[in-house]
Write an enzyme that holds these catalytic residues in place. Sequence first.
Site, PDB file in Angstrom:
ATOM      1  N   SER A 118       0.707  -1.138  -0.167  1.00 24.34           N
ATOM      2  CA  SER A 118       0.016   0.008  -0.018  1.00 24.34           C
ATOM      3  C   SER A 118       0.948   1.192  -0.025  1.00 24.34           C
ATOM      4  O   SER A 118       2.090   1.142  -0.097  1.00 24.34           O
ATOM      5  CB  SER A 118      -0.892   0.027   1.138  1.00 24.34           C
ATOM      6  OG  SER A 118      -1.978   1.040   1.140  1.00 24.34           O
ATOM      7  N   HIS A 123       0.720  15.891  -0.628  1.00 22.78           N
ATOM      8  CA  HIS A 123       1.276  16.979  -1.571  1.00 22.78           C
ATOM      9  C   HIS A 123       0.545  18.295  -0.913  1.00 22.78           C
ATOM     10  O   HIS A 123      -0.505  18.416  -0.448  1.00 22.78           O
ATOM     11  CB  HIS A 123       0.670  16.693  -2.873  1.00 22.78           C
ATOM     12  CG  HIS A 123       1.182  15.211  -3.464  1.00 22.78           C
ATOM     13  ND1 HIS A 123       2.479  15.036  -3.789  1.00 22.78           N
ATOM     14  CD2 HIS A 123       0.365  14.394  -3.621  1.00 22.78           C
ATOM     15  CE1 HIS A 123       2.571  13.771  -4.089  1.00 22.78           C
ATOM     16  NE2 HIS A 123       1.243  13.266  -4.143  1.00 22.78           N
ATOM     17  N   CYS A 146      -4.710  -2.342   1.869  1.00 20.93           N
ATOM     18  CA  CYS A 146      -5.237  -3.517   1.181  1.00 20.93           C
ATOM     19  C   CYS A 146      -5.564  -4.422   2.156  1.00 20.93           C
ATOM     20  O   CYS A 146      -4.719  -4.656   3.180  1.00 20.93           O
ATOM     21  CB  CYS A 146      -4.395  -4.114   0.019  1.00 20.93           C
ATOM     22  SG  CYS A 146      -5.083  -5.489  -0.804  1.00 20.93           S
TER      23      CYS A 146
END
Length: 268
Positions: A118, A123, A146
Site C-alpha cells: 500500500s 502533497h 489493502c
Amino acid sequence: MKLTHEQRIELHGFNNLTKSLSFNMYDICYTKTREEREAYLQYIDEQYSAERLTKILKNVADIIGAHVLNIASQDFEPAGASVTLLVSEGPVKNAPKDIFEESPGPLMESVVMQLDKSHITVHTYPEYHPDEGISTFRADIDVSTCGEISPLKALHYLIRSFETDVMTIDYRVRGFTRDKDGNKLFIDHEISSIQNYIPDDVIEMFDMIDVNVYQENIFHTKCKLREFDLNNYLFGYTIDKLSPEERIEITERIKFEMDEIFYGKNII
C-alpha cells in the site's frame, strides 16, 4: 455470544479489498500586501516542510500498523512539498482484538495489525488570489490500504495535525474478496457516513455535508469551520489595525472564499 471478525466473514483467501481515504484540508489567510503574502507563504512552507510532513505520515503508518519500506520526499521552490511512503504488511503476533474494527482510531498511538502492499502520500499547494488579499494553503493526503484494516484509523490524527478551515474527506472501498463459498464481497464493514468515524468534539466545530453513493461504496464529506474569528485569518496584524469598513470587507471576502471551497463551485 459476540462473534469475532474472522467468524463473521470467513474468506476463501486473502482479503483483496482496497480501502482508500483522501483527506484534503484548506487554510485560508488574508494578506493586505505582497510582502505579507510572501511572508505567509514562507511561514506555510516552514510549517509544512517535507521533513514535518514525513513525520506526520510516519505517525499515520504507525497508527494503521504499516511497515515503511521506502520514503520519497521533496521540497519545492518557491513553495510546496511532497512525501510518499511505500508500506507493506507485517506479521501479526498477539494483536489486540479490536484491530480489525472500523473506527476513527487513536489521536497518537502505535497500533499493530496486518497490512498488505500500500501507500501513503501527501502533497501541498500554496496559492493566492491574483489581486492579492486572499491566500490559501491546501494539503492533500491519501492513505490506501489493502485487506481488512482501514485507513479510517488515521482520520482522527490527521484532523488534529492540521489547522483547518475547510476539509473534504473521501472514502472508497474498491475491488472484491470472496467468502469460503466463493461469493464476492464488495465491502466487509458497515458504514453510512464518514461522520461516523469523526470524534464528536470535531463534529461540533464544523458544518458538514455528505454526498454518498452507497451502491458504489463511495463516501464524501465536506466540513467548514463554524466559528469565525477574523483575528485567526489575518497574518502579521490584528483587527484593531483595521477600520470598521475594512473588517466588514475582509470578513465577507474570507467567508466567500470558504463557501466556494466548501460547495466546490464559483458563487456569483
